[in-house]
Structures are given as structure tokens and as C-alpha cells.
Write an enzyme that holds these catalytic residues in place. Sequence first.
Site, short mmCIF file in Angstrom:
data_model
loop_
_atom_site.label_atom_id
_atom_site.label_comp_id
_atom_site.label_asym_id
_atom_site.label_seq_id
_atom_site.Cartn_x
_atom_site.Cartn_y
_atom_site.Cartn_z
N LYS A 137 -71.03 15.04 93.72
CA LYS A 137 -72.11 15.43 92.82
C LYS A 137 -73.47 14.84 93.25
O LYS A 137 -73.54 14.07 94.20
CB LYS A 137 -71.76 15.02 91.38
CG LYS A 137 -70.53 15.74 90.84
CD LYS A 137 -70.72 17.24 90.80
CE LYS A 137 -69.68 17.97 89.98
NZ LYS A 137 -68.39 18.15 90.67
C1 LIG Z 1 -68.58 22.74 86.36
C2 LIG Z 1 -67.76 21.48 86.38
N1 LIG Z 1 -67.38 20.94 85.22
C3 LIG Z 1 -66.66 19.81 85.16
C4 LIG Z 1 -66.25 19.16 86.29
C5 LIG Z 1 -65.41 17.95 86.17
O1 LIG Z 1 -66.05 16.80 86.61
P1 LIG Z 1 -65.20 15.45 86.80
O2 LIG Z 1 -64.50 15.54 88.11
O3 LIG Z 1 -66.25 14.37 86.77
O4 LIG Z 1 -64.27 15.34 85.66
C6 LIG Z 1 -66.62 19.68 87.54
C7 LIG Z 1 -66.18 18.99 88.76
O5 LIG Z 1 -66.20 19.44 89.85
C8 LIG Z 1 -67.39 20.86 87.59
O6 LIG Z 1 -67.75 21.42 88.76
#
Ligand SMILES: Cc1ncc(COP(=O)(O)O)c(C=O)c1O
Length: 386
Positions: A184
Site C-alpha cells: 500500500k
Molecule cells: C480494496 C481493498 N480493501 C481491503 C483490503 C484489505 O486490506 P488488509 O490487507 O490491510 O486487510 C485490500 C487489500 O489489498 C484492498 O485492496
Amino acid sequence: MHPGFLPFAMPDIGEAEIESVVETLRSGWLTTGPKVRRFEEDFAEYVGCQHAVAVNSATAALHLALGAVGVQEGDEVLVPTMTFAATAEVVLYFKARPVLVDCRPETLNLDPDQLEKAITAKTKAIMPVHIAGQACDMDRILEIASDYDLRVIEDAAHALPARYREKMIGRIGDITCFSFYATKTITTGEGGMAVTENPEWAERMRIMGLHGISKDAWKRYTAEGSWYYEILYPGFKYNLTDIAAAIGIEQLKKCTHFWEVRQRYATLYNEGFQDVPAIITPYVAPEVQHAWHLYVIQLDLERLRIGRNEFIALLKQEGIGTSVHFIPLHLHPYYRDTFGYGPADFPHASFAFERIVSLPIYPKMTDADVQRVIDTVRSLVRRYRR
Ligand SMILES: Cc1ncc(COP(=O)(O)O)c(C=O)c1O
């Protein structure tokens, strides 16, 4: 693998992050403590919101956010089909139903017209996902939410730092959730943040994120704390560690600089593909500041003799890593089989899925890397154009 392989994504971790982690390790306080508090304060200030609750993933943040606004078994929550697994799976944690909604063809973001059509008496909340870091049409979404008395939980996993009509993402919906996963725009390895203006929701997320325990548990073991605690609800174990927060504090300081680099690379890509009709560059709405977490092109398949998968395989052969954001949820076996969804139910997402490719865009790349991607894509198009 190609000798000079350019990965699709890579974190930019500097000496400051390494020193901050080492200092935390030496401090003797590894789990949630002063570094997490500081990260929350810095983050709230950066985004301009009242409350920031740090957790160990955006998925955890989304889960806590839905719980805080009162999503319950039997409710429906509107989720774009063009998203990652996490956005919809947290709805299922409540035995509520994620109702999928199609995207707009040009932005790949939730289509407010389709959103409104999907509302029923059971609908409780909307989860806009700011795909690639471009804000959804929040004016329309907030208007619909207000007309039908729905809560808005934004999945801003891609959207730091992003703006919609000058307002930072994080200051718009009821609760906004960010991700600090390794790929990210800033990272803590794994991590997330839920932000809100509502003190009760913030408190509820804090409590539920740490076993449903009544007060700052980490203080229990310090001089100012005591041994006593009360379990108010059956909660979860979602706290961020101070080791992770130590990385986050330093990454956040670089967030604006990282964004400037990404923005410059996006401009180089736009210019590099300007005269290539087979490559459709991302449309950016005039009212947004794009975070450029992802740079998603769409292939004009009418102009090419190869499909998207072959295009990706050929780029890999040339040493360039890419990805696809996303395989729409309705095409996955679970959603297809459980809810009976088919490709024709979400025509825009199904159409886009065949054509999208995410190109590398991150601060650790050099201008020469960006130029290499442009040259390689251009030469593939030349070789395979119709
Ligand atoms: C659109 C979206 N939402 C949620 C997430 C989940 O993030 P995390 O891995 O921090 O839980 C991601 C992760 O790639 C994502 O791309």
C-alpha cells in the site's frame, strides 16, 4: 525469471523506519503502547479527523466499523463487485448479506445509479471502495445514504492520501478504513486504521478490537494502570503492535512525498501512452486528487490480437511484474454459488475484468523503470496490434 525483473510492487523502507523499529525493540515495549498512540495521533492530524483507531489490518478495521454502526444478522450491505475479498467478507462475519453492485466503466468505482436500485428495506450500509486511490462519487453516495438512512463505511485501502472536492478521504463517510499492507501507499507490514468523527463509534471499535475489554488494556501493566478490567462484549484481537506502529510513524512522514512521486509516474505513463489507442489510460474525475496506489490501464481488445492474460504473460517474459485489480467478486466461486451471480449481472465489471492490467507504480521505482515499462508496453502493442 528475467535478470532485471521489475516487481509489481515494493515497499520503500528507509533507515528511519529501521532505526525506529530497533529503538522499539530495545525499549522493551513491543505490543500496543506509546508508538501506536503516537501513530494514531499523527494519522488523525494528517487526514484531519477526530478519532483514529489503529488495528492490524484494513480487514479488521472494516469489521469493527460495520459492528460499530450496528450491522446485524439479516442486514444487507451494498458492496461493489469490483473489490478485494475483504470488503465483502466482513459483512459475512455478521451473517449479514453483501449485496454486490456494478461499477462505472470509466473509473471502475461503484455506480451510484446501480447502488440506488439495489436498496431494500434490509439495507443498512454502503461500502464505497476508492479503486486505485480515486474517490468514488461521494456527493451522490452521501445523498443516497441520507435519503435511505444508511451508514457509509469507506474502504480506503487504496486512498491515502486522496481527496474528493478538496476534502481528504477520511473526513467524508461515517467511518473510513485504511490499509498499511506491504504494497500500500504507506506500510507497517500489516496494519490498518479506522477513522471517524463519532466518539462513540471510535470507542466501540477500540473496545471490540481488544477482546471487548472496557479500558486501555495496555495501561493495565504500566505505572498508571491497574490489574482490573471488565469484558463488555465478546470482542476480537485486532490490536496493532508498537513494532508495526514504529514503521508507520516514519512512513507517514513520507506519505506526501511518496504521493508526489506516484503522481509524477502516473503523468509519465499518461504521456507515454497518449498516442497508443490500444491502451486506455485511467480516467481521473476533475473533482478528485488521485492517490495513485494503482495505475490501471484497460486494453482495447478490438485493436489487439492477444488477450489480457497473454499481455500479462508477455510483460512478465520481458521482466515486468503486473497485477489485476480486481477479479470481480461475482466471478469467484463462493459468490457465484452462494448468491447465484453470473457475469451478466454486472456487465461493466465483467467487461472491464477482461481488459484491466495494473502496471507498477511505487516510489522505489526510478524514472528509467517507468520508461522501460512504457517502452515494453508500446513494443508489445506494436507487435500484436490488429
Ligand atoms: C480494496 C481493498 N480493501 C481491503 C483490503 C484489505 O486490506 P488488509 O490487507 O490491510 O486487510 C485490500 C487489500 O489489498 C484492498 O485492496
